[in-house]
Structure formats: C-alpha cells, structure tokens
Design an enzyme around this catalytic site. Structure first.
Site, PDB file in Angstrom:
ATOM      1  N   TYR A  79     -16.387   3.326   8.297  1.00 55.60           N
ATOM      2  CA  TYR A  79     -14.921   3.267   8.324  1.00 55.60           C
ATOM      3  C   TYR A  79     -14.399   3.575   9.728  1.00 55.60           C
ATOM      4  CZ  TYR A  79     -10.059   4.582   7.476  1.00 55.60           C
ATOM      5  OH  TYR A  79      -8.692   4.681   7.535  1.00 55.60           O
ATOM      6  N   ILE A 132      -5.038 -10.976   6.540  1.00 57.08           N
ATOM      7  CA  ILE A 132      -5.085 -10.720   7.983  1.00 57.08           C
ATOM      8  C   ILE A 132      -6.423 -11.082   8.609  1.00 57.08           C
ATOM      9  CG2 ILE A 132      -3.330  -8.917   7.840  1.00 57.08           C
ATOM     10  CD1 ILE A 132      -5.631  -6.873   8.324  1.00 57.08           C
ATOM     11  N   GLY A 158       0.797  -1.217   0.000  1.00 59.58           N
ATOM     12  CA  GLY A 158       0.000   0.000   0.000  1.00 59.58           C
ATOM     13  C   GLY A 158       0.829   1.266   0.000  1.00 59.58           C
ATOM     14  N   MET A 159       0.139   2.401   0.022  1.00 58.85           N
ATOM     15  CA  MET A 159       0.827   3.687  -0.039  1.00 58.85           C
ATOM     16  C   MET A 159       1.742   3.891   1.168  1.00 58.85           C
ATOM     17  SD  MET A 159      -0.817   7.481  -0.639  1.00 58.85           S
ATOM     18  CE  MET A 159      -1.858   7.438   0.827  1.00 58.85           C
ATOM     19  N   ALA A 190      -5.152  -2.360   5.636  1.00 57.05           N
ATOM     20  CA  ALA A 190      -6.447  -1.795   6.017  1.00 57.05           C
ATOM     21  C   ALA A 190      -7.333  -1.650   4.793  1.00 57.05           C
ATOM     22  CB  ALA A 190      -6.257  -0.435   6.682  1.00 57.05           C
TER      23      ALA A 190
END
Length: 275
Positions: free
Chosen positions: A131, A44, A21-22, A67
């Site tokens: 979220y 995960i 990811g970033m 995430a």
C-alpha cells in the site's frame, strides 16, 4: 462513464474524483457545486477515460480522493494497488497539466517506515508494505506529470461514509467481552469532515506536499480507549497482520495552522453517527 454538467464554485470549477468514498463524501459536502465522479463514473486507471473526461469538464481544480485503501488487500492484489494508487494519479496529473488545472491528491502516512518518531513534509519516504509503495508511486507520477499539485498526506481517517476504526471498535465492543488493540503503533487520527474543510485552504497555498491531520498523537489502543470501555492493550506481535505497519507514522505539519485535537473531532463524529 457519465459526465455530469459542470458547476462553478465561486469562480472556480471543481471536479471531485472518488466522490462515493468516506473522504469523497465529505469533500462533496465541502464543495457542494463541484462535479462529482464515483468509480462507476470514471475509472482512473484508464488513461483514455481520464483524459477525455477532464478535457470535457475543463476544471480549474481536480480533487482526487479515489484510491485502493485496503492495506492488507494490497498485499494480495498488488497489480490492482499499483494501477489504482500509482498509475491512476499519474493519468489525472497528465490531464490536469493539459487543461491547466490544479491537482489536489491524498497520499498516506504509510509512505514512511516508522523508524522515526515523526515525519515532516520533506522527510524521505521508505514504505514497508505494498500500500505504501503504491501510494508513493502515485506521488512520484504526479510530480513527474504536473507542476501545480498539492499532495496531502493523511492518516488514520474516520468518517460517516465508510468503514473505519471507530465503527469497528463499536461493533467489536458489542460482540466481545474484551477487545484487543495494539499499543505500539502511533499516529494521528483524522476526521474526514475536518480534512475536507481544510482542503479549501490548501488549494490556495503553494504547490507541494502537505501533512494534514487532526492534532494530537496516540496509539491505536489509546484511540480505542476513547471510543469503548472494554479494550485491552496488546503488541503488534500478538496481533499479526498480512501487511507490516510502521510503528510510528506521525505526520508533522510544518506548513499550515493545526487542526483541532482528534478527541474533539471524535466527539463530533460520535454525535453525528448517533444522530
């Protein structure tokens, strides 16, 4: 699942989850000899996979950057949001407790409702979207399953290895005469390179919750104005989104030295992006 040979960073064996990811990509640069897992390597949400992998690697530190970060997508995919952002961190925390590893985990400013101008690490969370609720569940499951944790709440991330606000503004600026951006939501933009470097310090600090962002507060409109010239302000009511956003999600850091101002970080990001 692919288990790569573990390497040692100094005397500390480190495992990075969400390496593709970033934020994960910049963590990999900050911890070049760490074991690096992407989603393809480890799911995960699978307790069995997580326990087996972390037992096998036996790391000293686990850094979890995995995430589900699509804020509006979480409203449509609530089960997935709670599995990835809630159950996943719980699985990792359980495994860390078994092997005696420190856990560094990233949460979000969206655990707060935006009714206050700023939030310290001890402020009471009150999410207003799925979220935020899913990330708060992750925090709760971590504290229930492991003692040696560092939960780092972050906000408004931008970096070179993923979709972010800066790139979106640059793209829209080329495609449209004017770009409307909300001027009534406030936070702290954060450069993933700076955040990844700060993690090294956090690992050595006491267990607990940390608020880590670049310094400086702005609205999304003010942020956009530092990126493009053809931006005009609008209200949140004029630009409705599926997930409700907090008006103020300013994270106050009371535990560590502040990072540099977001405007300085943005200049470096734009240079890196154009290089």
């Amino acid at each position: 699942m692919v288990c790569r040979k573990s390497m040692v960073v100094g005397t500390i064996k480190t495992l990075i989850l969400g390496a593709g990811g970033m934020l994960g990509s910049d963590l990999c640069k900050a911890f070049p000899e760490a074991v690096k897992f992407t989603h393809k390597d480890l799911d995960i949400t699978s307790r069995k996979q997580v326990l087996e992998a972390i037992r096998e690697i036996n790391p000293d530190v686990v850094i979890n950057a995995a995430a589900y970060t699509d804020v509006d997508g979480c409203e449509d995919n609530q089960e997935l949001a709670y599995e990835v952002n809630g159950d996943g961190p719980g699985n990792i925390a359980e495994a860390c407790s078994i092997v005696g590893a420190k856990l560094v985990h990233f949460s979000t400013d969206y655990v707060f409702d935006g009714s206050k101008k700023e939030y310290t690490e001890s402020a009471t969370p009150n999410p207003i979207n799925v979220y935020g609720y899913s990330k708060l569940l992750g925090e709760k499951k971590i504290t229930e399953n492991v003692d040696d944790f560092r939960i780092i709440r972050i906000s408004w991330l931008f970096g070179t290895h993923g979709k972010n606000f800066v790139d979106t503004m640059l793209k829209l600026s080329r495609e449209m005469d004017t770009v409307k951006v909300v001027n009534d939501q406030f936070g702290k933009p954060t450069y993933t390179v700076d955040l990844a470097a700060k993690v090294k310090e956090i690992i050595g600090l006491e267990p607990g919750i940390y608020h880590i962002t670049n310094d400086g507060i702005c609205s999304w409109y003010e942020f956009a104005s530092s990126i493009i010239d053809n931006v005009i302000p609008c209200t949140s009511e004029e630009f409705p989104r599926k997930a409700k956003r907090p008006k103020y999600s300013v994270l106050a850091n009371t535990k560590t030295e502040p990072m540099r101002h977001w405007k300085e970080a943005l200049k470096d990001y734009l240079k890196e992006r154009s290089a």
